[in-house]
Design a protein around this motif. Structure first.
Motif, PDB file in Angstrom:
ATOM      1  N   PRO A  77      12.665   7.816   5.685  1.00  0.00           N
ATOM      2  CA  PRO A  77      12.587   8.684   6.871  1.00  0.00           C
ATOM      3  C   PRO A  77      11.853   8.026   8.046  1.00  0.00           C
ATOM      4  O   PRO A  77      12.121   8.342   9.202  1.00  0.00           O
ATOM      5  CB  PRO A  77      11.812   9.912   6.378  1.00  0.00           C
ATOM      6  N   VAL A  78      10.964   7.097   7.754  1.00  0.00           N
ATOM      7  CA  VAL A  78      10.184   6.448   8.809  1.00  0.00           C
ATOM      8  C   VAL A  78      10.886   5.195   9.341  1.00  0.00           C
ATOM      9  O   VAL A  78      10.954   4.979  10.549  1.00  0.00           O
ATOM     10  CB  VAL A  78       8.774   6.080   8.287  1.00  0.00           C
ATOM     11  N   LEU A  79      11.421   4.360   8.445  1.00  0.00           N
ATOM     12  CA  LEU A  79      11.956   3.054   8.840  1.00  0.00           C
ATOM     13  C   LEU A  79      13.477   2.962   8.881  1.00  0.00           C
ATOM     14  O   LEU A  79      14.011   1.949   9.307  1.00  0.00           O
ATOM     15  CB  LEU A  79      11.418   1.978   7.893  1.00  0.00           C
ATOM     16  N   GLY A  80      14.160   3.980   8.424  1.00  0.00           N
ATOM     17  CA  GLY A  80      15.618   3.927   8.374  1.00  0.00           C
ATOM     18  C   GLY A  80      16.106   3.345   7.061  1.00  0.00           C
ATOM     19  O   GLY A  80      15.364   2.700   6.325  1.00  0.00           O
ATOM     20  N   GLU A  81      17.382   3.582   6.783  1.00  0.00           N
ATOM     21  CA  GLU A  81      17.939   3.220   5.479  1.00  0.00           C
ATOM     22  C   GLU A  81      17.957   1.717   5.199  1.00  0.00           C
ATOM     23  O   GLU A  81      17.518   1.281   4.137  1.00  0.00           O
ATOM     24  CB  GLU A  81      19.355   3.783   5.334  1.00  0.00           C
ATOM     25  N   ALA A  94      14.408   0.239   4.774  1.00  0.00           N
ATOM     26  CA  ALA A  94      13.795   0.855   3.591  1.00  0.00           C
ATOM     27  C   ALA A  94      14.382   0.267   2.309  1.00  0.00           C
ATOM     28  O   ALA A  94      13.659  -0.007   1.354  1.00  0.00           O
ATOM     29  CB  ALA A  94      13.986   2.368   3.619  1.00  0.00           C
ATOM     30  N   ARG A  95      15.678   0.063   2.283  1.00  0.00           N
ATOM     31  CA  ARG A  95      16.316  -0.521   1.091  1.00  0.00           C
ATOM     32  C   ARG A  95      15.860  -1.958   0.869  1.00  0.00           C
ATOM     33  O   ARG A  95      15.616  -2.359  -0.266  1.00  0.00           O
ATOM     34  CB  ARG A  95      17.836  -0.450   1.202  1.00  0.00           C
ATOM     35  N   ALA A  96      15.734  -2.726   1.931  1.00  0.00           N
ATOM     36  CA  ALA A  96      15.271  -4.112   1.789  1.00  0.00           C
ATOM     37  C   ALA A  96      13.831  -4.150   1.276  1.00  0.00           C
ATOM     38  O   ALA A  96      13.505  -4.920   0.355  1.00  0.00           O
ATOM     39  CB  ALA A  96      15.383  -4.842   3.128  1.00  0.00           C
ATOM     40  N   ILE A  97      12.978  -3.321   1.848  1.00  0.00           N
ATOM     41  CA  ILE A  97      11.579  -3.267   1.409  1.00  0.00           C
ATOM     42  C   ILE A  97      11.500  -2.816  -0.050  1.00  0.00           C
ATOM     43  O   ILE A  97      10.772  -3.400  -0.862  1.00  0.00           O
ATOM     44  CB  ILE A  97      10.755  -2.337   2.327  1.00  0.00           C
ATOM     45  N   ALA A  98      12.265  -1.793  -0.404  1.00  0.00           N
ATOM     46  CA  ALA A  98      12.251  -1.286  -1.773  1.00  0.00           C
ATOM     47  C   ALA A  98      12.730  -2.346  -2.762  1.00  0.00           C
ATOM     48  O   ALA A  98      12.208  -2.446  -3.879  1.00  0.00           O
ATOM     49  CB  ALA A  98      13.118  -0.034  -1.882  1.00  0.00           C
ATOM     50  N   THR A  99      13.688  -3.158  -2.357  1.00  0.00           N
ATOM     51  CA  THR A  99      14.176  -4.229  -3.234  1.00  0.00           C
ATOM     52  C   THR A  99      13.074  -5.240  -3.504  1.00  0.00           C
ATOM     53  O   THR A  99      12.826  -5.621  -4.651  1.00  0.00           O
ATOM     54  CB  THR A  99      15.406  -4.925  -2.605  1.00  0.00           C
ATOM     55  N   VAL A 100      12.379  -5.669  -2.462  1.00  0.00           N
ATOM     56  CA  VAL A 100      11.293  -6.642  -2.614  1.00  0.00           C
ATOM     57  C   VAL A 100      10.146  -6.052  -3.438  1.00  0.00           C
ATOM     58  O   VAL A 100       9.605  -6.711  -4.330  1.00  0.00           O
ATOM     59  CB  VAL A 100      10.814  -7.142  -1.233  1.00  0.00           C
TER      60      VAL A 100
END
Length: 146
Positions: free
Chosen positions: A39-43, A46-52
């Motif tokens: 919700p803060v950074l966009g999809e 957020a997906r790239a950060i979550a992957t790392v």
């Protein structure tokens, strides 16, 4: 059955069951991504950060498992990684198709590197993590015993 064969078999089952811990990490990571980060950074970001973040969490988890239940052979480490990938992809695509009713194109979109998606690094990381962890632990032992 020899002592070594029993050890390999026991370790195999421990590490295969250890996949459930990885599943839990992935579910928590995905929930945090969807509820807090996206919700803060966009999809996309957020997906790239979550992957790392997931790759780092999985590396720490596998390192912990290697310290607790060492994999006795390189072959077993590679087989464990391959089994984990099969379990991961079976769960991911099975859940997506059967529970969420997602299309194949929707599910495969996360693997589209050309579109900036880096999720493919997760199954690759899972595949090599047990072998890399075993190698690093053996290397660490050899440098501390000199």
């Amino acid at each position: 059955m020899t002592s070594m064969a029993r050890s390999v078999t026991a370790t195999w089952w421990i590490w295969t069951a250890g996949w459930l811990g990885m599943l839990l990490l992935a579910l928590v990571n995905g929930t945090l991504r969807a509820v807090v980060v996206q919700p803060v950074l966009g999809e996309s970001l957020a997906r790239a950060i979550a992957t790392v973040v997931l790759l780092a969490a999985l590396a720490a988890y596998v390192w912990w498992m290697q310290g607790r239940w060492p994999i006795p052979t390189a072959r077993q480490a590679w087989l464990t990684g391959m089994a984990w990938v099969v379990l991961t992809l079976t769960f991911e695509f099975g859940w997506g198709r059967l529970v969420e009713r997602l299309s194949w194109s929707t599910m495969l979109a996360d693997y589209d590197v050309a579109a900036g998606r880096i999720w493919v690094l997760v199954p690759l990381g899972i595949a090599v993590a047990p072998a890399l962890s075993r190698f690093a632990a053996a290397r660490r032992r050899s440098t501390t015993t000199r």
